[in-house]
Scaffold this motif. Structure first.
Motif, PDB file in Angstrom:
ATOM      1  N   GLU A   7     -11.120  -1.170  19.075  1.00 41.95           N
ATOM      2  CA  GLU A   7     -10.323  -0.426  20.047  1.00 41.95           C
ATOM      3  C   GLU A   7      -9.551   0.701  19.383  1.00 41.95           C
ATOM      4  OE1 GLU A   7      -7.949  -2.646  22.776  1.00 41.95           O
ATOM      5  OE2 GLU A   7      -9.477  -4.195  22.979  1.00 41.95           O
ATOM      6  N   ALA A   8      -9.084   0.504  18.152  1.00 47.98           N
ATOM      7  CA  ALA A   8      -8.354   1.555  17.443  1.00 47.98           C
ATOM      8  C   ALA A   8      -9.242   2.767  17.234  1.00 47.98           C
ATOM      9  CB  ALA A   8      -7.839   1.034  16.104  1.00 47.98           C
ATOM     10  N   GLU A   9     -10.494   2.534  16.821  1.00 47.85           N
ATOM     11  CA  GLU A   9     -11.423   3.650  16.667  1.00 47.85           C
ATOM     12  C   GLU A   9     -11.651   4.339  17.994  1.00 47.85           C
ATOM     13  OE1 GLU A   9     -15.157   2.617  15.016  1.00 47.85           O
ATOM     14  OE2 GLU A   9     -14.400   2.467  12.986  1.00 47.85           O
ATOM     15  N   GLU A  10     -11.736   3.552  19.076  1.00 49.90           N
ATOM     16  CA  GLU A  10     -11.991   4.130  20.394  1.00 49.90           C
ATOM     17  C   GLU A  10     -10.865   5.067  20.799  1.00 49.90           C
ATOM     18  OE1 GLU A  10     -12.945   2.653  24.894  1.00 49.90           O
ATOM     19  OE2 GLU A  10     -13.524   1.393  23.208  1.00 49.90           O
ATOM     20  N   GLU A  11      -9.623   4.689  20.495  1.00 50.41           N
ATOM     21  CA  GLU A  11      -8.499   5.559  20.818  1.00 50.41           C
ATOM     22  C   GLU A  11      -8.568   6.845  20.023  1.00 50.41           C
ATOM     23  OE1 GLU A  11      -4.787   3.516  20.474  1.00 50.41           O
ATOM     24  OE2 GLU A  11      -5.435   1.902  21.784  1.00 50.41           O
ATOM     25  N   ASP A  12      -8.939   6.769  18.736  1.00 50.39           N
ATOM     26  CA  ASP A  12      -9.019   7.949  17.880  1.00 50.39           C
ATOM     27  C   ASP A  12     -10.179   8.852  18.261  1.00 50.39           C
ATOM     28  OD1 ASP A  12      -6.862   7.090  16.444  1.00 50.39           O
ATOM     29  OD2 ASP A  12      -8.053   6.218  14.817  1.00 50.39           O
ATOM     30  N   ARG A  13     -11.212   8.298  18.827  1.00 51.91           N
ATOM     31  CA  ARG A  13     -12.421   9.048  19.121  1.00 51.91           C
ATOM     32  C   ARG A  13     -12.713   9.057  20.627  1.00 51.91           C
ATOM     33  NH1 ARG A  13     -14.356   9.185  13.880  1.00 51.91           N
ATOM     34  NH2 ARG A  13     -13.963   7.351  12.667  1.00 51.91           N
ATOM     35  N   ALA A  14     -11.684   9.198  21.412  1.00 49.79           N
ATOM     36  CA  ALA A  14     -11.857   9.179  22.862  1.00 49.79           C
ATOM     37  C   ALA A  14     -12.836  10.259  23.295  1.00 49.79           C
ATOM     38  CB  ALA A  14     -10.511   9.390  23.541  1.00 49.79           C
ATOM     39  N   PRO A  15     -13.726   9.936  24.228  1.00 46.76           N
ATOM     40  CA  PRO A  15     -14.688  10.926  24.703  1.00 46.76           C
ATOM     41  C   PRO A  15     -13.987  12.041  25.472  1.00 46.76           C
ATOM     42  CG  PRO A  15     -14.909   8.862  25.922  1.00 46.76           C
ATOM     43  CD  PRO A  15     -13.889   8.637  24.863  1.00 46.76           C
ATOM     44  N   LEU A  16     -14.625  13.162  25.475  1.00 48.59           N
ATOM     45  CA  LEU A  16     -14.139  14.304  26.235  1.00 48.59           C
ATOM     46  C   LEU A  16     -15.144  14.567  27.343  1.00 48.59           C
ATOM     47  CD1 LEU A  16     -12.232  16.742  26.623  1.00 48.59           C
ATOM     48  CD2 LEU A  16     -13.783  18.012  25.153  1.00 48.59           C
ATOM     49  N   GLN A  17     -14.658  14.487  28.556  1.00 58.37           N
ATOM     50  CA  GLN A  17     -15.494  14.791  29.711  1.00 58.37           C
ATOM     51  C   GLN A  17     -14.752  15.864  30.492  1.00 58.37           C
ATOM     52  OE1 GLN A  17     -17.114  11.365  31.458  1.00 58.37           O
ATOM     53  NE2 GLN A  17     -18.040  12.449  33.148  1.00 58.37           N
ATOM     54  N   VAL A  18     -15.418  16.980  30.718  1.00 57.54           N
ATOM     55  CA  VAL A  18     -14.766  18.102  31.396  1.00 57.54           C
ATOM     56  C   VAL A  18     -15.509  18.454  32.669  1.00 57.54           C
ATOM     57  CG1 VAL A  18     -13.895  19.083  29.240  1.00 57.54           C
ATOM     58  CG2 VAL A  18     -16.085  19.832  30.113  1.00 57.54           C
ATOM     59  N   ALA A  19     -14.804  19.208  33.513  1.00 55.83           N
ATOM     60  CA  ALA A  19     -15.480  19.741  34.697  1.00 55.83           C
ATOM     61  C   ALA A  19     -16.703  20.499  34.217  1.00 55.83           C
ATOM     62  CB  ALA A  19     -14.539  20.654  35.465  1.00 55.83           C
ATOM     63  N   SER A  20     -17.753  20.387  34.916  1.00 53.56           N
ATOM     64  CA  SER A  20     -19.046  20.910  34.501  1.00 53.56           C
ATOM     65  C   SER A  20     -19.013  22.389  34.133  1.00 53.56           C
ATOM     66  CB  SER A  20     -20.065  20.696  35.620  1.00 53.56           C
ATOM     67  OG  SER A  20     -20.088  19.339  35.960  1.00 53.56           O
ATOM     68  N   PRO A  21     -19.141  22.695  32.841  1.00 55.47           N
ATOM     69  CA  PRO A  21     -19.185  24.106  32.450  1.00 55.47           C
ATOM     70  C   PRO A  21     -20.497  24.723  32.904  1.00 55.47           C
ATOM     71  CG  PRO A  21     -19.644  22.732  30.558  1.00 55.47           C
ATOM     72  CD  PRO A  21     -19.327  21.810  31.711  1.00 55.47           C
ATOM     73  N   GLN A  22     -20.425  25.824  33.592  1.00 57.61           N
ATOM     74  CA  GLN A  22     -21.640  26.453  34.106  1.00 57.61           C
ATOM     75  C   GLN A  22     -22.112  27.595  33.226  1.00 57.61           C
ATOM     76  OE1 GLN A  22     -23.600  25.232  36.576  1.00 57.61           O
ATOM     77  NE2 GLN A  22     -22.183  23.525  36.465  1.00 57.61           N
ATOM     78  N   SER A  23     -21.565  27.682  32.014  1.00 59.77           N
ATOM     79  CA  SER A  23     -22.060  28.671  31.061  1.00 59.77           C
ATOM     80  C   SER A  23     -22.031  28.062  29.667  1.00 59.77           C
ATOM     81  CB  SER A  23     -21.216  29.949  31.094  1.00 59.77           C
ATOM     82  OG  SER A  23     -19.969  29.747  30.459  1.00 59.77           O
ATOM     83  N   ALA A  24     -22.965  28.502  28.855  1.00 59.45           N
ATOM     84  CA  ALA A  24     -23.012  28.030  27.470  1.00 59.45           C
ATOM     85  C   ALA A  24     -21.756  28.457  26.730  1.00 59.45           C
ATOM     86  CB  ALA A  24     -24.264  28.558  26.788  1.00 59.45           C
ATOM     87  N   LYS A  25     -21.236  29.637  27.034  1.00 56.91           N
ATOM     88  CA  LYS A  25     -20.031  30.131  26.358  1.00 56.91           C
ATOM     89  C   LYS A  25     -18.842  29.198  26.609  1.00 56.91           C
ATOM     90  CE  LYS A  25     -16.945  34.080  26.003  1.00 56.91           C
ATOM     91  NZ  LYS A  25     -16.638  35.425  26.458  1.00 56.91           N
ATOM     92  N   ARG A  26     -18.643  28.800  27.849  1.00 56.04           N
ATOM     93  CA  ARG A  26     -17.530  27.901  28.164  1.00 56.04           C
ATOM     94  C   ARG A  26     -17.739  26.543  27.487  1.00 56.04           C
ATOM     95  NH1 ARG A  26     -15.750  24.448  32.708  1.00 56.04           N
ATOM     96  NH2 ARG A  26     -13.531  24.207  32.362  1.00 56.04           N
ATOM     97  N   ALA A  27     -18.955  26.033  27.516  1.00 58.74           N
ATOM     98  CA  ALA A  27     -19.244  24.748  26.879  1.00 58.74           C
ATOM     99  C   ALA A  27     -19.003  24.811  25.371  1.00 58.74           C
ATOM    100  CB  ALA A  27     -20.681  24.327  27.180  1.00 58.74           C
ATOM    101  N   ARG A  28     -19.385  25.917  24.742  1.00 58.41           N
ATOM    102  CA  ARG A  28     -19.132  26.077  23.295  1.00 58.41           C
ATOM    103  C   ARG A  28     -17.632  26.108  23.009  1.00 58.41           C
ATOM    104  NH1 ARG A  28     -23.245  29.853  23.770  1.00 58.41           N
ATOM    105  NH2 ARG A  28     -21.721  31.541  23.714  1.00 58.41           N
TER     106      ARG A  28
END
Length: 135
Positions: A7-28
């Protein structure tokens, strides 16, 4: 997907989920911020992650009607990039016509990634690429 060993590792490495980027530039841009928080340095590994993000997002926009989900997960020595779209058609290599750009993205994703998985479900597909990353 990556399973964390504690669980400690999970807190340190929490996933990032964002609103769907509709461009490669925003995703980068989102990915750069994520990598700066989880990676010890920048370099070829970071460039590979950014290239895979660009290719997966661009492919979803061009061939599958857009991105419906975008997720980054850091694991021990890795990062997983997942891009969802509403198409149930699996990616496949494209032959580019002479003088026209494109046709190399899927091959690049496979070459740069330690593992690539495609999951197809009733709402479309998720393409996940696992890449090495120093922490």
């Amino acid at each position: 997907m990556i399973v964390h060993s504690s669980e400690a590792e999970e807190e340190d490495r929490a996933p990032l989920q964002v609103a769907s980027p509709q461009s490669a530039k925003r995703a980068r841009n989102v990915t750069r911020g994520f990598l700066s928080a989880v990676a010890a340095h920048t370099g070829a590994e970071t460039d590979a992650v950014l290239l895979v993000v660009s290719e997966l997002v661009t492919n979803a926009v061009r061939h599958a009607g857009g991105v419906t989900g975008f997720r980054l997960v850091a694991g021990p020595g890795t990062v997983t990039v997942s891009v969802e779209d509403s198409s149930a058609t699996a990616p496949r290599p494209q032959r580019s016509k002479s003088g026209e750009p494109g046709g190399f993205g899927w091959h690049l994703v496979q070459e740069l990634s330690a593992d690539v998985r495609v999951s197809i479900g009733p709402r479309g597909k998720t393409v996940s690429a696992l890449l090495p990353l120093s922490h």
